[in-house]
Design an enzyme around this catalytic site. Sequence first.
Site, mmCIF file in Angstrom:
data_model
loop_
_atom_site.group_PDB
_atom_site.id
_atom_site.type_symbol
_atom_site.label_atom_id
_atom_site.label_comp_id
_atom_site.label_asym_id
_atom_site.label_seq_id
_atom_site.Cartn_x
_atom_site.Cartn_y
_atom_site.Cartn_z
ATOM 1 C CE LYS A 73 -6.293 5.315 4.303
ATOM 2 N NZ LYS A 73 -7.118 4.373 5.114
ATOM 3 C CG ASP B 96 -8.642 -3.710 2.568
ATOM 4 O OD1 ASP B 96 -9.786 -4.191 2.544
ATOM 5 O OD2 ASP B 96 -8.119 -3.130 1.596
ATOM 6 C CG ASN C 92 -4.610 4.722 0.847
ATOM 7 O OD1 ASN C 92 -5.320 5.708 0.697
ATOM 8 N ND2 ASN C 92 -3.443 4.778 1.468
ATOM 9 C CG ASP D 186 -7.733 1.072 6.626
ATOM 10 O OD1 ASP D 186 -7.735 1.506 5.466
ATOM 11 O OD2 ASP D 186 -7.182 0.011 6.969
ATOM 12 C CB CYS E 229 -7.116 7.182 -2.491
ATOM 13 S SG CYS E 229 -5.683 7.647 -3.502
ATOM 14 C CG ASP F 157 -4.446 -1.835 9.213
ATOM 15 O OD1 ASP F 157 -5.087 -1.004 8.546
ATOM 16 O OD2 ASP F 157 -3.717 -2.699 8.704
ATOM 17 C CE1 TYR G 246 -2.359 -3.849 -4.362
ATOM 18 C CE2 TYR G 246 -1.259 -5.982 -4.474
ATOM 19 C CZ TYR G 246 -1.201 -4.607 -4.300
ATOM 20 O OH TYR G 246 0.008 -3.991 -4.063
ATOM 21 C CG HIS H 107 -4.777 8.565 -7.274
ATOM 22 N ND1 HIS H 107 -5.688 9.243 -6.505
ATOM 23 C CD2 HIS H 107 -5.080 8.857 -8.565
ATOM 24 C CE1 HIS H 107 -6.500 9.942 -7.278
ATOM 25 N NE2 HIS H 107 -6.148 9.723 -8.532
#
Length: 494
Positions: free
Chosen positions: A421, A334, A375, A332, A409, A446, A343, A411
């Site tokens: 996820k 972040d 994500n 992952d 992703c 995480d 963001y 979305h």
Amino acid sequence: MTGYSIVIPTTGRDNLHALLDDLRQGENPLLKEIIVVDDRPKAPQRARELRVEGARVLVSGGRGPAAARNTGWLAAATEWIAFLDDDVRVSPRWHADLVADIADQPADVGASQAEITVPLSEDRKPTDDERGTAALAKARWITADMAYRREALLAVGGFDERFPRAYREDADLALRVREAGYRIVRGQRVTVHPARQAGPLASLRAQRGNADNALMRRKHGRAWRRKVGEGPGRLGRHALTTISGVTALAALTARRRPVALAAAAAWTVLTAEFAARRIAPGPKTAGEIGRMLLTSVLIPPAACAHRIAGEAKARRTKPPGQPVPPAAILFDRDDTLIVDVPYLGDPERVRPVPGAEEILTLLRKAGIPVGVVSNQSGVSRGLITEQDVEAVNAKVEQVLGPFGTWQVCVHGDDDRCSCRKPAPGLILRAAEALGVQVRECVVIGDTGADVDAAEAAGAVGILVPTARTLPEEVERARLVAPNLREAVRLAGVR
């Protein structure tokens, strides 16, 4: 002692459900889970057919018991892993006896071996098949019932998957665990291994193990048989028998009658001695005697052929330092690789988490592909653009080095996509992009969504909690590490 897991590789034998019934009768609070690893070649489809109550079912793709056991123990999160074969039986006391065998063992004890008993008929002598099974009672370190400390498995990389059969992979692991400084102790628990009835040519098929013997010699030297507590074996006599037979045929073809007769006489004496040795301890039925005569003729050349093939293969293969590294590790982004900024769209705010650069350098030097699965719902929310995400990812590569794949992703929760996820889409796409099997990948993140996505895809998930990780996510995760270094260690990379 924090608990133990049980790993049972299976090819769908009927006894599996009887064994699981045995285990359910003797439940122990320290048992965390039972993991059944379906090693049939069409496992993804067949796993749906395998109805196993009270156990987690994983698949290993028909790659053999070594690979199946690796699949199982890597998914377990306990201090100890008990390996059982799917054709054994245990008593209701087994759990309590196992705990007594492994609890409070000093740190240098890496494994505990059970006592194996093989019940034989009291009304007749055992057949050749039954004597073969009975020999397991005297064997060292067989994984019909062996409990290993997870730390010891991590130290040596688990089972060497170059052993494709249920033969020698257990002895090889034990030797490497001992060489790593651990002791293997004999426990008090007793496990029953029913005698096999494997068919008239089982002893001939068993000669494939000579190829595994070649790998043992390559890895552990000429004295490997002494190290595992065995005698010299019969390969020398098999070679002499085979040479005699080949010489007799060649001389007969060349019309050298005296040589052909001498070689044929040698072949006959050697073959007769071998057959008589195998017939003597068994029942003197016509079927058993006929089977021993036939296979005694066929075994010597088969043994030699498999050994020659095994030696050639072993010489082409360089013994690996870590036999079972993951095919790839997916991270992952972040709060796993970089400090989380909600963001994030500004590349100048990219800051790696402590240890990330060191860990990624280690993995790249080890030749393990790395990728990112992230994500980024800020795009669908209109808070950042896809170009912002690409710019940040480019900065991450500038700071931490290149990644084999980026799967992102964009979305939101309401888009109902297959990639966000905890859906498995990003993991599946990353494995495909790296050209590896998803079941051989490890995902490190995480949040519970990272771990859930890994499990949904068939990969191994490891949680590295942060201040944002929910307590229930930590509780639910099967593998939890305090930092990236320990997560990679859990993944099997030293």
